[in-house]
Motif scaffolding. Structure first.
Motif, PDB file in Angstrom:
ATOM      1  N   SER A  38      35.032  44.257  43.793  1.00 35.78           N
ATOM      2  CA  SER A  38      35.781  44.128  42.543  1.00 35.78           C
ATOM      3  C   SER A  38      37.287  44.275  42.727  1.00 35.78           C
ATOM      4  CB  SER A  38      35.276  45.154  41.519  1.00 35.78           C
ATOM      5  OG  SER A  38      35.395  46.469  42.025  1.00 35.78           O
ATOM      6  N   GLN A  39      37.710  45.105  43.683  1.00 35.46           N
ATOM      7  CA  GLN A  39      39.145  45.295  43.872  1.00 35.46           C
ATOM      8  C   GLN A  39      39.818  44.055  44.457  1.00 35.46           C
ATOM      9  OE1 GLN A  39      40.163  48.176  46.967  1.00 35.46           O
ATOM     10  NE2 GLN A  39      38.088  48.009  47.790  1.00 35.46           N
ATOM     11  N   TYR A  40      39.033  43.136  44.995  1.00 36.60           N
ATOM     12  CA  TYR A  40      39.577  41.897  45.543  1.00 36.60           C
ATOM     13  C   TYR A  40      39.224  40.685  44.686  1.00 36.60           C
ATOM     14  CZ  TYR A  40      40.021  44.866  49.668  1.00 36.60           C
ATOM     15  OH  TYR A  40      40.337  45.890  50.526  1.00 36.60           O
ATOM     16  N   GLY A  41      38.611  40.918  43.540  1.00 31.52           N
ATOM     17  CA  GLY A  41      38.271  39.824  42.652  1.00 31.52           C
ATOM     18  C   GLY A  41      37.074  39.020  43.100  1.00 31.52           C
ATOM     19  N   VAL A  42      36.209  39.607  43.959  1.00 30.60           N
ATOM     20  CA  VAL A  42      34.995  38.939  44.415  1.00 30.60           C
ATOM     21  C   VAL A  42      33.804  39.844  44.121  1.00 30.60           C
ATOM     22  CG1 VAL A  42      36.158  37.574  46.188  1.00 30.60           C
ATOM     23  CG2 VAL A  42      35.321  39.865  46.756  1.00 30.60           C
TER      24      VAL A  42
END
Length: 247
Positions: A139-143
């Protein structure tokens, strides 16, 4: 992009203590201790004694949570992590909010009710875990996930993983338009990760029970940015011919 180890000796340390062995030790410990997980909303809680705490940390299952219980260290498992330990490794019993143990079918329906795309996400998670990748939230990388060759203390994550479900555009809108693909690839490049798309093909099978997982297929697709510099002609040759444009 390849493996990026953290510090001297990290690769040797990982090779001497493979993740498959750590997970096997965790499986054995959970079975012997008859540890139970407690359903709590969209997570499962485990109370662990020191030995089990060490194995959970080393195998990267769950995240520790602070509680007032001084006798146990509590861990919060994601739905995918909990079902993997319960269904695939068969080493964790999970108790519902009604204080009764849940069967695989009951857990499956419960987790589907909490997460619409749970069958797809679980298939992707288990696909990587059975190959001995460490899988964490992305989630912190948008995946959806990030995948490590070994423990995150020893190595940086290598893949940023997006889960795509074939024929379910309304449920899985990721990477359906060019701008989303472009942004995701740029983001992965900025954090030195390779974008891995796992396409879950259900083959029109009913998802009412976990038995459907055996019928699912997983397609692996790596997407990278094209670097025009790698496709140019030799710069010295171009420089000698003034009539040619370098572009």
């Amino acid at each position: 992009m390849g493996a990026r180890w953290k510090g001297k000796g990290s690769e040797i340390a990982a090779a001497s203590d493979p993740m498959s062995r750590i997970v096997a030790n965790l499986q054995s410990s959970l079975i012997q201790s008859e540890t139970c997980g407690l359903l709590s909303g969209c997570a499962v809680l485990i109370g662990a004694m020191p030995e089990l705490t060490g194995l959970l940390n080393r195998s990267c299952f769950g995240r520790s949570v602070v509680t007032a219980d001084a006798d146990k260290q509590w861990f919060q498992l994601s739905l995918e992590e909990a079902f993997y330990l319960s269904h695939d490794l068969k080493c964790l019993k999970i108790i519902g909010e009604d204080k009764c143990p849940k069967s695989d079918d009951e857990l499956w329906l419960y987790m589907k009710s909490k997460k619409t795309m749970f069958p797809d996400f679980y298939k992707a998670y288990s696909h990587l875990r059975t190959k001995n990748w460490v899988v964490r939230s992305g989630s912190q990388y948008g995946v959806d996930f990030v995948a490590y060759r070994h423990h995150p203390a020893l190595i940086h994550s290598e893949y940023a993983v997006v889960v795509s479900s074939e024929g379910a555009s309304n449920e899985s809108p990721r990477l359906k338009i060019w701008s989303d693909i472009h942004c995701t690839i740029r983001l992965c490049g900025s954090v030195a990760k390779t974008l891995l798309v796992l396409n879950i093909k259900k083959n029109d099978h009913d998802t009412s029970s976990p038995s459907c997982l055996e019928k699912f297929d997983v397609g692996e697709l790596i997407i990278k940015r094209w670097n025009p510099e790698r496709c140019r002609e030799d710069q010295q040759t171009i420089g000698n011919d003034k009539s040619k444009s370098p572009i």
